[in-house]
Scaffold this motif. Structure first.
Motif, PDB file in Angstrom:
ATOM      1  N   UNK A   1      -0.550  -6.115  16.670  1.00  0.00           N
ATOM      2  CA  UNK A   1      -1.028  -6.873  17.823  1.00  0.00           C
ATOM      3  C   UNK A   1      -2.552  -6.858  17.916  1.00  0.00           C
ATOM      4  N   UNK A   2      -3.141  -5.727  17.566  1.00  0.00           N
ATOM      5  CA  UNK A   2      -4.581  -5.554  17.715  1.00  0.00           C
ATOM      6  C   UNK A   2      -5.357  -6.206  16.573  1.00  0.00           C
ATOM      7  N   UNK A   3      -4.796  -6.141  15.359  1.00  0.00           N
ATOM      8  CA  UNK A   3      -5.504  -6.631  14.181  1.00  0.00           C
ATOM      9  C   UNK A   3      -4.896  -7.938  13.690  1.00  0.00           C
ATOM     10  N   UNK A   4      -5.755  -8.839  13.243  1.00  0.00           N
ATOM     11  CA  UNK A   4      -5.279 -10.095  12.689  1.00  0.00           C
ATOM     12  C   UNK A   4      -5.068  -9.951  11.183  1.00  0.00           C
ATOM     13  N   UNK A   5      -4.695 -11.042  10.520  1.00  0.00           N
ATOM     14  CA  UNK A   5      -4.399 -10.992   9.091  1.00  0.00           C
ATOM     15  C   UNK A   5      -5.611 -10.556   8.271  1.00  0.00           C
ATOM     16  N   UNK A   6      -6.782 -11.054   8.647  1.00  0.00           N
ATOM     17  CA  UNK A   6      -7.982 -10.749   7.870  1.00  0.00           C
ATOM     18  C   UNK A   6      -8.354  -9.273   7.983  1.00  0.00           C
ATOM     19  N   UNK A   7      -8.384  -8.767   9.218  1.00  0.00           N
ATOM     20  CA  UNK A   7      -8.737  -7.356   9.398  1.00  0.00           C
ATOM     21  C   UNK A   7      -7.644  -6.442   8.861  1.00  0.00           C
ATOM     22  N   UNK A   8      -6.394  -6.880   8.986  1.00  0.00           N
ATOM     23  CA  UNK A   8      -5.297  -6.067   8.474  1.00  0.00           C
ATOM     24  C   UNK A   8      -5.370  -5.872   6.975  1.00  0.00           C
ATOM     25  N   UNK A   9      -5.735  -6.920   6.254  1.00  0.00           N
ATOM     26  CA  UNK A   9      -5.835  -6.817   4.796  1.00  0.00           C
ATOM     27  C   UNK A   9      -6.920  -5.831   4.376  1.00  0.00           C
ATOM     28  N   UNK A  10      -7.932  -5.650   5.227  1.00  0.00           N
ATOM     29  CA  UNK A  10      -8.996  -4.707   4.916  1.00  0.00           C
ATOM     30  C   UNK A  10      -8.686  -3.282   5.370  1.00  0.00           C
ATOM     31  N   UNK A  11      -7.961  -3.149   6.464  1.00  0.00           N
ATOM     32  CA  UNK A  11      -7.874  -1.862   7.147  1.00  0.00           C
ATOM     33  C   UNK A  11      -6.532  -1.159   7.028  1.00  0.00           C
ATOM     34  N   UNK A  12      -5.478  -1.891   6.665  1.00  0.00           N
ATOM     35  CA  UNK A  12      -4.158  -1.257   6.605  1.00  0.00           C
ATOM     36  C   UNK A  12      -4.110  -0.130   5.573  1.00  0.00           C
ATOM     37  N   UNK A  13      -4.882  -0.253   4.514  1.00  0.00           N
ATOM     38  CA  UNK A  13      -4.899   0.814   3.510  1.00  0.00           C
ATOM     39  C   UNK A  13      -5.435   2.112   4.081  1.00  0.00           C
ATOM     40  N   UNK A  14      -6.475   2.023   4.898  1.00  0.00           N
ATOM     41  CA  UNK A  14      -7.050   3.212   5.529  1.00  0.00           C
ATOM     42  C   UNK A  14      -6.049   3.834   6.496  1.00  0.00           C
ATOM     43  N   UNK A  15      -5.344   2.993   7.234  1.00  0.00           N
ATOM     44  CA  UNK A  15      -4.331   3.501   8.165  1.00  0.00           C
ATOM     45  C   UNK A  15      -3.192   4.173   7.394  1.00  0.00           C
ATOM     46  N   UNK A  16      -2.783   3.543   6.285  1.00  0.00           N
ATOM     47  CA  UNK A  16      -1.742   4.150   5.461  1.00  0.00           C
ATOM     48  C   UNK A  16      -2.171   5.486   4.880  1.00  0.00           C
ATOM     49  N   UNK A  17      -3.471   5.621   4.579  1.00  0.00           N
ATOM     50  CA  UNK A  17      -3.981   6.896   4.077  1.00  0.00           C
ATOM     51  C   UNK A  17      -3.830   7.988   5.132  1.00  0.00           C
ATOM     52  N   UNK A  18      -4.030   7.615   6.398  1.00  0.00           N
ATOM     53  CA  UNK A  18      -3.821   8.579   7.476  1.00  0.00           C
ATOM     54  C   UNK A  18      -2.379   9.066   7.520  1.00  0.00           C
ATOM     55  N   UNK A  19      -1.428   8.146   7.310  1.00  0.00           N
ATOM     56  CA  UNK A  19      -0.011   8.529   7.281  1.00  0.00           C
ATOM     57  C   UNK A  19       0.286   9.441   6.100  1.00  0.00           C
ATOM     58  N   UNK A  20      -0.296   9.124   4.937  1.00  0.00           N
ATOM     59  CA  UNK A  20      -0.075   9.948   3.746  1.00  0.00           C
ATOM     60  C   UNK A  20      -0.625  11.355   3.934  1.00  0.00           C
ATOM     61  N   UNK A  21      -1.814  11.450   4.514  1.00  0.00           N
ATOM     62  CA  UNK A  21      -2.389  12.771   4.797  1.00  0.00           C
ATOM     63  C   UNK A  21      -1.528  13.532   5.795  1.00  0.00           C
ATOM     64  N   UNK A  22      -0.920  12.816   6.736  1.00  0.00           N
ATOM     65  CA  UNK A  22      -0.028  13.460   7.687  1.00  0.00           C
ATOM     66  C   UNK A  22       1.203  14.052   7.004  1.00  0.00           C
ATOM     67  N   UNK A  23       1.772  13.314   6.058  1.00  0.00           N
ATOM     68  CA  UNK A  23       2.902  13.840   5.294  1.00  0.00           C
ATOM     69  C   UNK A  23       2.508  15.102   4.532  1.00  0.00           C
ATOM     70  N   UNK A  24       1.331  15.054   3.902  1.00  0.00           N
ATOM     71  CA  UNK A  24       0.870  16.202   3.118  1.00  0.00           C
ATOM     72  C   UNK A  24       0.634  17.411   4.010  1.00  0.00           C
ATOM     73  N   UNK A  25      -0.054  17.189   5.127  1.00  0.00           N
ATOM     74  CA  UNK A  25      -0.340  18.298   6.030  1.00  0.00           C
ATOM     75  C   UNK A  25       0.944  18.886   6.604  1.00  0.00           C
ATOM     76  N   UNK A  26       1.857  18.008   7.065  1.00  0.00           N
ATOM     77  CA  UNK A  26       3.095  18.490   7.650  1.00  0.00           C
ATOM     78  C   UNK A  26       3.944  19.282   6.674  1.00  0.00           C
TER      79      UNK A  26
END
Length: 255
Positions: free
Chosen positions: A174-199
């Motif tokens: 809802x917050x991000x459009x297609x253009x910003x999502x294509x740039x930023x979703x990878x960074x957000x996914x990295x946060x999820x991956x780090x969360x899996x590793x830490x947990x």
């Protein structure tokens, strides 16, 4: 104090901008989204070994039924959660915080129930803990309360993983459009991956905590609720964009 805070924000923004192509007004919601996913995945992987331990204590033969139950619960809960999250009467930012905080409180409840149903802590169990430990895992070695708590936790943790993640992604989209999502979703996914590793690392290192991992998982979900408040659009930037658009339209109409 204000100068120190401003300087820390500038350092934070510079660090984020050095690893991802981000606009100034996108930095705050980007960090909030990545942090939210980090805490959600951390909470899930912290409590996952305890969930599996409780399921195995009921016998390996129960695992297929538990996984099937998780699937059925997911099929029922997913559309209900989507409907609740899309209600116009409840603002989505508030709904997202409510969902994360609800799961945080539910983990506290399971912490109490786990101790209440554990042999030696609950008077409803007729067998002693020594007798139970000498028998192979199975439903017949435990009280109905013990069985109910372990099954409920197994199903609930699966539901937490689905609802918390899907509702957060819905808010991010809802917050991000297609253009910003294509740039930023990878960074957000990295946060999820780090969360899996830490947990996973925390659960493996601190396995001796046993059911107290539920308390830490509950804390992580509360941090996810707080972080999710920052997943919002920049009203100032949106107003500037709208003003710029209106000015351009007026200029074209005058010409």
């Amino acid at each position: 104090m204000t100068t120190t805070t401003t300087r820390s924000h500038r350092l934070r923004d510079a660090a984020v901008a050095s690893v991802v192509a981000v606009l100034p007004h996108e930095i705050s919601p980007l960090i909030s989204a990545a942090s939210t996913f980090f805490f959600i995945l951390s909470a899930y992987f912290v409590v996952l070994p305890l969930r599996d331990e409780g399921a195995i204590s009921l016998g390996l033969s129960t695992l297929p039924g538990l996984f099937a139950g998780s699937l059925l619960l997911t099929l029922v809960a997913a559309p209900v959660a989507s409907l609740a999250f899309s209600l116009p009467s409840i603002p989505k930012p508030r709904a997202l915080v409510f969902i994360h905080r609800f799961f945080s409180l539910s983990l506290l409840v399971f912490f109490v129930l786990w101790f209440a149903s554990t042999p030696g802590h609950s008077p409803s169990i007729s067998q002693s803990s020594e007798d139970a430990s000498n028998k192979p895992p199975g439903w017949g070695n435990h009280s109905w309360f013990y069985i109910l708590v372990r099954i409920s936790l197994f199903l609930w943790v699966s539901l937490l993983n689905l609802i918390a993640i899907s509702s957060t992604w819905a808010r991010v989209i809802d917050v991000m459009d297609n253009e910003s999502g294509s740039r930023l979703f990878g960074f957000i996914g990295a946060g999820a991956t780090l969360g899996q590793l830490f947990g996973s690392l925390f659960a493996a290192t601190m396995a001796w905590l046993g059911p107290f991992l539920l308390l830490f998982s509950s804390l992580l979900m509360e941090l996810a609720a707080l972080s999710s408040k920052g997943i919002c659009t920049d009203d100032t930037h949106s107003s500037m964009e709208l003003s710029s658009t209106m000015t351009t339209m007026m200029y074209i109409m005058v010409k």
